[in-house]
Each structure stands twice: as C-alpha cells, then as structure tokens.
Design a protein around this motif. Sequence first.
Motif, PDB file in Angstrom:
ATOM      1  N   SER A   2      -4.587   2.676   3.443  1.00 34.00           N
ATOM      2  CA  SER A   2      -3.844   2.825   4.681  1.00 34.00           C
ATOM      3  C   SER A   2      -4.751   2.735   5.912  1.00 34.00           C
ATOM      4  O   SER A   2      -4.447   3.255   6.960  1.00 34.00           O
ATOM      5  N   GLY A   3      -5.906   2.090   5.803  1.00 35.41           N
ATOM      6  CA  GLY A   3      -6.743   1.818   6.955  1.00 35.41           C
ATOM      7  C   GLY A   3      -7.327   3.075   7.558  1.00 35.41           C
ATOM      8  O   GLY A   3      -7.974   3.856   6.876  1.00 35.41           O
ATOM      9  N   ASP A   4      -7.046   3.297   8.857  1.00 37.63           N
ATOM     10  CA  ASP A   4      -7.683   4.390   9.580  1.00 37.63           C
ATOM     11  C   ASP A   4      -6.955   5.724   9.436  1.00 37.63           C
ATOM     12  O   ASP A   4      -7.191   6.641  10.174  1.00 37.63           O
ATOM     13  N   THR A   5      -6.028   5.797   8.522  1.00 34.96           N
ATOM     14  CA  THR A   5      -5.260   7.031   8.409  1.00 34.96           C
ATOM     15  C   THR A   5      -5.811   7.905   7.289  1.00 34.96           C
ATOM     16  O   THR A   5      -6.372   7.419   6.321  1.00 34.96           O
ATOM     17  N   ARG A 121       4.559  -2.293   6.967  1.00 32.07           N
ATOM     18  CA  ARG A 121       3.980  -1.211   6.165  1.00 32.07           C
ATOM     19  C   ARG A 121       3.202  -0.201   7.001  1.00 32.07           C
ATOM     20  O   ARG A 121       3.403   1.010   6.894  1.00 32.07           O
ATOM     21  N   ARG A 122       2.324  -0.679   7.839  1.00 29.95           N
ATOM     22  CA  ARG A 122       1.500   0.241   8.627  1.00 29.95           C
ATOM     23  C   ARG A 122       2.344   1.075   9.583  1.00 29.95           C
ATOM     24  O   ARG A 122       2.042   2.226   9.880  1.00 29.95           O
ATOM     25  N   ARG A 123       3.420   0.476  10.064  1.00 25.68           N
ATOM     26  CA  ARG A 123       4.299   1.221  10.963  1.00 25.68           C
ATOM     27  C   ARG A 123       5.040   2.313  10.186  1.00 25.68           C
ATOM     28  O   ARG A 123       5.220   3.426  10.673  1.00 25.68           O
ATOM     29  N   ILE A 125       3.953   3.896   7.605  1.00 24.59           N
ATOM     30  CA  ILE A 125       3.000   4.981   7.349  1.00 24.59           C
ATOM     31  C   ILE A 125       2.784   5.814   8.619  1.00 24.59           C
ATOM     32  O   ILE A 125       2.741   7.039   8.583  1.00 24.59           O
ATOM     33  N   ARG A 126       2.705   5.132   9.733  1.00 26.13           N
ATOM     34  CA  ARG A 126       2.506   5.837  11.011  1.00 26.13           C
ATOM     35  C   ARG A 126       3.679   6.778  11.300  1.00 26.13           C
ATOM     36  O   ARG A 126       3.498   7.911  11.721  1.00 26.13           O
ATOM     37  N   GLU A 129       3.366   9.804   9.111  1.00 19.59           N
ATOM     38  CA  GLU A 129       2.311  10.707   9.585  1.00 19.59           C
ATOM     39  C   GLU A 129       2.755  11.512  10.796  1.00 19.59           C
ATOM     40  O   GLU A 129       2.311  12.626  11.019  1.00 19.59           O
ATOM     41  N   GLU A 157       3.576   0.548  -1.958  1.00 23.87           N
ATOM     42  CA  GLU A 157       2.977   0.040  -0.711  1.00 23.87           C
ATOM     43  C   GLU A 157       2.488   1.150   0.195  1.00 23.87           C
ATOM     44  O   GLU A 157       1.435   1.037   0.816  1.00 23.87           O
ATOM     45  N   ILE A 158       3.285   2.201   0.323  1.00 23.12           N
ATOM     46  CA  ILE A 158       2.888   3.273   1.248  1.00 23.12           C
ATOM     47  C   ILE A 158       2.063   4.347   0.530  1.00 23.12           C
ATOM     48  O   ILE A 158       1.781   5.390   1.098  1.00 23.12           O
TER      49      ILE A 158
END
Length: 244
Positions: A2-5, A121-123, A125-126, A129, A157-158
């Motif tokens: 999930s990158g920077d999370t 996907r990234r949205r 997860i955001r 969070e 995916e998440i």
Amino acid sequence: MSGDTTKVRRRLVLKMSGEALASSASDETIDAAVVERLALEIATAREELDLELAIVVGGGNIWRGTTGTGQGMDRTTSDTMGMLATVINALALQDAVERVGPPTRVLSAVHMAEVAEPYIRRRAIRHLEKGRVVIFAAGMGNPYFTTDTSAALRAAEIEAVMLLKGTHSGVDGVYNADPKLDPTAVRYDKLEFMDVVNQDLRVMDLTAITFCKDNGLPVLVFDLMGPGNLRRALAGEEIGTLIQ
Ligand code: UDP
C-alpha cells in the motif's frame, strides 16, 4: 503493497448479497427497515471495534446475469444490468449507514462520475485509513463474474486480513449437507479450501473460492442477519465457519 501507508487497524471486507437488503415479509426489492437494521449493525461494530471495513454488495435482489440469459438475453448485457443493480444497492446501503454512523464512500468499478467515485485501489485504502466505510459497487466491472469473486479480488487488492461472507438465508455457516433439507446436517467450525472444492460445498462460486485459496485469503461464512453477529464476526469471535 500500500505504498506510503502504514497498516495499523485490522482491515476486513464484508460481502453481502443483494437479497440481504430485500424483505422477507413483502416483495420489496430493498426494504428500508432491513437496510436500516444492517446499517446499524455495521455502524456499531465498526465504531466499537475500531477497524477498517469495506463492503461489497451484490445485486441479486434486483437482477442477476442468469435472470436475463434465461430469457434469451445476451450474457454481457445481462451481466452489465446485474452490475448496475449492485450500484443501486450500494447507494441504499450508503444512505442508511450514513444516517446512523460513519461516513462512507461508494467506489464503482463502472464509471458513473455523477453517482459514485471510480474504483481506484489507493483511494479505497486512503478512505479506509480515514475511517470511512468503503462500499465497492459494480462488481469488478467485467461480465461473467459474480460479486463473490469481486469481493475476493477487492479484499486481496486492499490487503484485507479476511473476507467475511455474510449469509442472509438463515444458514449460519457451512454444513456437510443442506440444513434446510437434512436435519442431521452438521456445521463445520473450520474447513480447508480444498474441502470446499472437493466436497462441492456451495459456499461461494468456485472462481471466488479458488481465488481465495490461491491468495491465502481466509473466508468466514456467517449468518449476517442475526443480531450482533456482524460484530462477533468482525471481532474475530468464534462464529460460523472459517475457511483457510
Ligand atoms: N456481475 C458481473 N460482474 C461482476 C459482478 C457481478 O457481471 O464483477 C453481475 C452478474 O450478472 C451477477 C450480478 O451482477 O449475477 C449480480 O451480482 P451477484 O449475482 O453476485 O449478486 P448477489 O447474488 O451477491 O446478490
């Protein structure tokens, strides 16, 4: 990844069939009282347990691909109608959840900018969070699939820790026979994916189950409609049947 999370809270995906929103007492496709009760369960559990919750809702109370193909319709067209049905349900659920609790976002796999955010996907997860309940709509956006498979895909995916498959028919897990037909049927507390496949246990469609198996995604099958059950399932208490 999930990158920077940083994953702090437990992240879970709940799959519910469209029929969970329908009325058992009347012929309403979406029963406001039923949806309200589910929304309250979702909001309460989500708040008490401080977890990240995404929901995939089906469309079977309105339309299934097979409804149309059985009448001679083109499969892709009929499946697209089914995906649109899930958007209607997602909006009903969003409305009800927001009236009793947490903010929500509907993310649609089919673009409809005026109605819902696109699935990114990234949205997703955001949003999770930030404490929003994410409702995935329109399945995967592809015909020939079901929302069970969509739920499994989104969960992977998440990076959810588990897929919770809430049933609505009064069956509280996976049995060795149909408990509605066979009074001696026994419910399994735990199962392995291969048991489900080899014994042809109708938990989810085979595509969804094999996807979960291949990706090591545990599935909990439980009765969504029982009061407090969702909270118990989300809390990791012993309920239903755990497949892993
Ligand atoms: N559907 C699809 N692709 C997807 C998800 C769903 O084509 O990724 C269509 C399919 O026709 C399906 C219908 O949408 O029958 C409604 O979904 P589903 O049957 O899974 O709903 P449920 O039984 O969970 O209410």
